[in-house]
Design an enzyme around this catalytic site. Sequence first.
Site, PDB file in Angstrom:
ATOM      1  CB  THR A   1      43.562  35.640  43.214  1.00  0.00           C
ATOM      2  OG1 THR A   1      42.392  35.858  42.408  1.00  0.00           O
ATOM      3  CG2 THR A   1      43.445  34.313  43.935  1.00  0.00           C
ATOM      4  CB  CYS A   2      48.481  37.236  44.622  1.00  0.00           C
ATOM      5  SG  CYS A   2      48.652  36.344  43.051  1.00  0.00           S
ATOM      6  CB  SER A   3      46.633  41.193  47.400  1.00  0.00           C
ATOM      7  OG  SER A   3      47.877  41.552  46.846  1.00  0.00           O
TER       8      SER A   3
END
Length: 168
Positions: free
Chosen positions: A54-56
């Site tokens: 999700t972060c990337s």
Amino acid sequence: MLKVGDKLPAGSLQEFIEVEGNGCSLGPNTFDVEKETAGKKIAIFALPGAFTPTCSAQHVPGYVKNAEALKAAGVDEIWCISVNDAFVMGAWGRDQHTLGKVRMMADGSGTFTQATGLTLDLIARGMGVRSQRYSMLVDNGVVKTLNIEAPGKFEVSNAETILAQAKA
């Protein structure tokens, strides 16, 4: 736990700098949070870990995409904070094309994150103690807005939410 109206906790973060300038040498540089936020409006978002799905795929790209709009709304800088070392954050920044848009700030030992009270225990998943996913607007070191995600969610810490708050 950190809340709206609080001053950011004292501490330092590291940033891997690849281009020498502004008195900063190449490589990891340590920055005092109080000095770096003085007189500035900063959009800060934090997340559990570099190179995670999700972060990337969503979190960092949203801030990169909205960097100019945030600056037009009066935000001086955008910081991404994660409990990773400066080398990992530097590599992730290259991968995410953050140069000149988002400062990839490492909280390698998690001391800043612990001081905010916004930790996330991922020991059972082999990731140690990390940061919760959140975003905030900070003006001259004081928290003006704070958006903390529910566990496993990505709904309120995105760039669009901070952009709307910066424009308000």
